[in-house]
Design a protein around this motif. Structure first.
Motif, PDB file in Angstrom:
ATOM      1  N   ASP A 237      11.335  28.958   7.995  1.00 21.48           N
ATOM      2  CA  ASP A 237      11.142  30.349   7.593  1.00 21.48           C
ATOM      3  C   ASP A 237      10.831  31.509   8.554  1.00 21.48           C
ATOM      4  O   ASP A 237      11.664  32.594   8.506  1.00 21.48           O
ATOM      5  CB  ASP A 237      10.282  30.415   6.539  1.00 21.48           C
ATOM      6  CG  ASP A 237      10.676  29.444   5.446  1.00 21.48           C
ATOM      7  OD1 ASP A 237      11.837  28.865   5.115  1.00 21.48           O
ATOM      8  OD2 ASP A 237       9.546  28.811   4.674  1.00 21.48           O
ATOM      9  N   LEU A 238       9.962  31.407   9.564  1.00 21.00           N
ATOM     10  CA  LEU A 238       9.586  32.329  10.194  1.00 21.00           C
ATOM     11  C   LEU A 238       9.510  31.987  11.751  1.00 21.00           C
ATOM     12  O   LEU A 238       9.205  30.496  11.838  1.00 21.00           O
ATOM     13  CB  LEU A 238       8.097  32.988   9.768  1.00 21.00           C
ATOM     14  CG  LEU A 238       8.106  33.475   8.648  1.00 21.00           C
ATOM     15  CD1 LEU A 238       6.391  33.903   8.220  1.00 21.00           C
ATOM     16  CD2 LEU A 238       8.748  34.989   8.516  1.00 21.00           C
TER      17      LEU A 238
ATOM     18  N   ASN B 154       7.917  33.375  15.199  1.00 24.93           N
ATOM     19  CA  ASN B 154       7.066  34.403  15.763  1.00 24.93           C
ATOM     20  C   ASN B 154       6.963  35.520  14.719  1.00 24.93           C
ATOM     21  O   ASN B 154       6.913  36.719  15.299  1.00 24.93           O
ATOM     22  CB  ASN B 154       7.530  34.961  17.276  1.00 24.93           C
ATOM     23  CG  ASN B 154       7.292  33.725  18.299  1.00 24.93           C
ATOM     24  OD1 ASN B 154       6.514  33.125  18.180  1.00 24.93           O
ATOM     25  ND2 ASN B 154       8.001  34.067  19.314  1.00 24.93           N
ATOM     26  N   GLY B 155       6.608  35.476  13.491  1.00 26.83           N
ATOM     27  CA  GLY B 155       6.621  36.453  12.661  1.00 26.83           C
ATOM     28  C   GLY B 155       7.904  36.915  12.076  1.00 26.83           C
ATOM     29  O   GLY B 155       7.722  37.871  11.267  1.00 26.83           O
ATOM     30  N   VAL B 156       9.070  36.687  12.659  1.00 25.85           N
ATOM     31  CA  VAL B 156      10.262  37.122  12.376  1.00 25.85           C
ATOM     32  C   VAL B 156      10.842  36.469  11.416  1.00 25.85           C
ATOM     33  O   VAL B 156      11.028  34.956  11.491  1.00 25.85           O
ATOM     34  CB  VAL B 156      11.058  37.589  13.517  1.00 25.85           C
ATOM     35  CG1 VAL B 156      12.610  38.153  13.455  1.00 25.85           C
ATOM     36  CG2 VAL B 156      10.308  38.477  14.494  1.00 25.85           C
ATOM     37  N   PRO B 157      11.600  36.762  10.318  1.00 25.42           N
ATOM     38  CA  PRO B 157      12.351  35.965   9.361  1.00 25.42           C
ATOM     39  C   PRO B 157      13.467  34.970  10.324  1.00 25.42           C
ATOM     40  O   PRO B 157      14.055  35.656  10.850  1.00 25.42           O
ATOM     41  CB  PRO B 157      12.939  36.761   8.464  1.00 25.42           C
ATOM     42  CG  PRO B 157      12.095  38.113   8.340  1.00 25.42           C
ATOM     43  CD  PRO B 157      11.508  38.096   9.819  1.00 25.42           C
TER      44      PRO B 157
ATOM     45  N   HIS C  80      11.858  37.162  -0.328  1.00 20.17           N
ATOM     46  CA  HIS C  80      10.779  38.062   0.134  1.00 20.17           C
ATOM     47  C   HIS C  80      11.228  39.422   0.417  1.00 20.17           C
ATOM     48  O   HIS C  80      10.628  40.181   0.834  1.00 20.17           O
ATOM     49  CB  HIS C  80      10.432  37.097   1.524  1.00 20.17           C
ATOM     50  CG  HIS C  80       9.492  35.915   1.043  1.00 20.17           C
ATOM     51  ND1 HIS C  80      10.235  34.771   0.991  1.00 20.17           N
ATOM     52  CD2 HIS C  80       8.213  35.779   1.164  1.00 20.17           C
ATOM     53  CE1 HIS C  80       9.515  33.867   0.933  1.00 20.17           C
ATOM     54  NE2 HIS C  80       8.281  34.415   0.966  1.00 20.17           N
TER      55      HIS C  80
END
Length: 173
Positions: free
Chosen positions: A4-5, A7-10, A71
């Motif tokens: 899903d992510l 490095n914090g990016v979708p 989201h």
């Protein structure tokens, strides 16, 4: 549960670039290989492998997109993008199946020609097959390319419809 992510990016935002690049490249390679046996011989196994990687990238991207859809705020643009995205899988399956058939047919013809002559040679595939494969490859390639464009356009509209200003913003110094 999918990826899903990253490095914090979708993940969808990253995976979509793979689809946008690989599907059109696969479509172009398929058409070239179906039309010109010499191109098919140069590509060899790379054609169905490229088509397989393209195929696998589609459900990974749509799965990550479904996560992202849950989201972000739902609206008509997001729903339209999701609907169009779901329509790419049949095109990518068709690209893979035709690429595998073209590769297998040309390989089989070359093997038969080598067995018949006792040396490495290149046979030509029957003209009716080449014509049918060329037309089918062109139809599927154009269809897949158009679908990728439609999905990308709807995704850009969904992401950016209210996220920018038509006029430049003053510096915030």
């Amino acid at each position: 549960m999918g990826l899903d992510l990253i490095n914090g990016v979708p993940a969808h935002v990253l995976f979509v670039h793979v689809v946008v690049v690989l599907i059109p490249i696969t479509a172009l390679a398929l058409v070239l290989c179906a039309v010109w046996p010499s191109v098919m011989r140069r590509f060899g196994l790379a054609l169905p492998v490229l088509a397989l990687v393209s195929l696998v990238s589609v459900p990974l991207t749509t799965d990550a997109g479904e996560w992202l859809e849950r989201h972000v705020g739902s609206n008509a643009l997001v729903r339209k993008h999701a609907e169009l995205g779901d329509e790419l899988l049949p095109w990518s399956i068709a690209l893979f199946l035709v690429a595998a058939a073209v590769w297998w047919t040309y390989r089989r013809a070359d093997n038969r020609a080598a067995e018949a002559t006792g040396r490495t040679t290149h046979s030509t595939v029957a003209t009716p097959f080449r014509i049918a494969a060329s037309v089918l490859s062109l139809v599927i390639g154009v269809g897949a390319g158009v679908q990728v464009y439609r999905i990308g356009d709807s995704g850009a509209k969904a992401a950016w419809h209210d996220g920018y200003s038509a006029t430049a913003q003053p510096d915030h110094d």
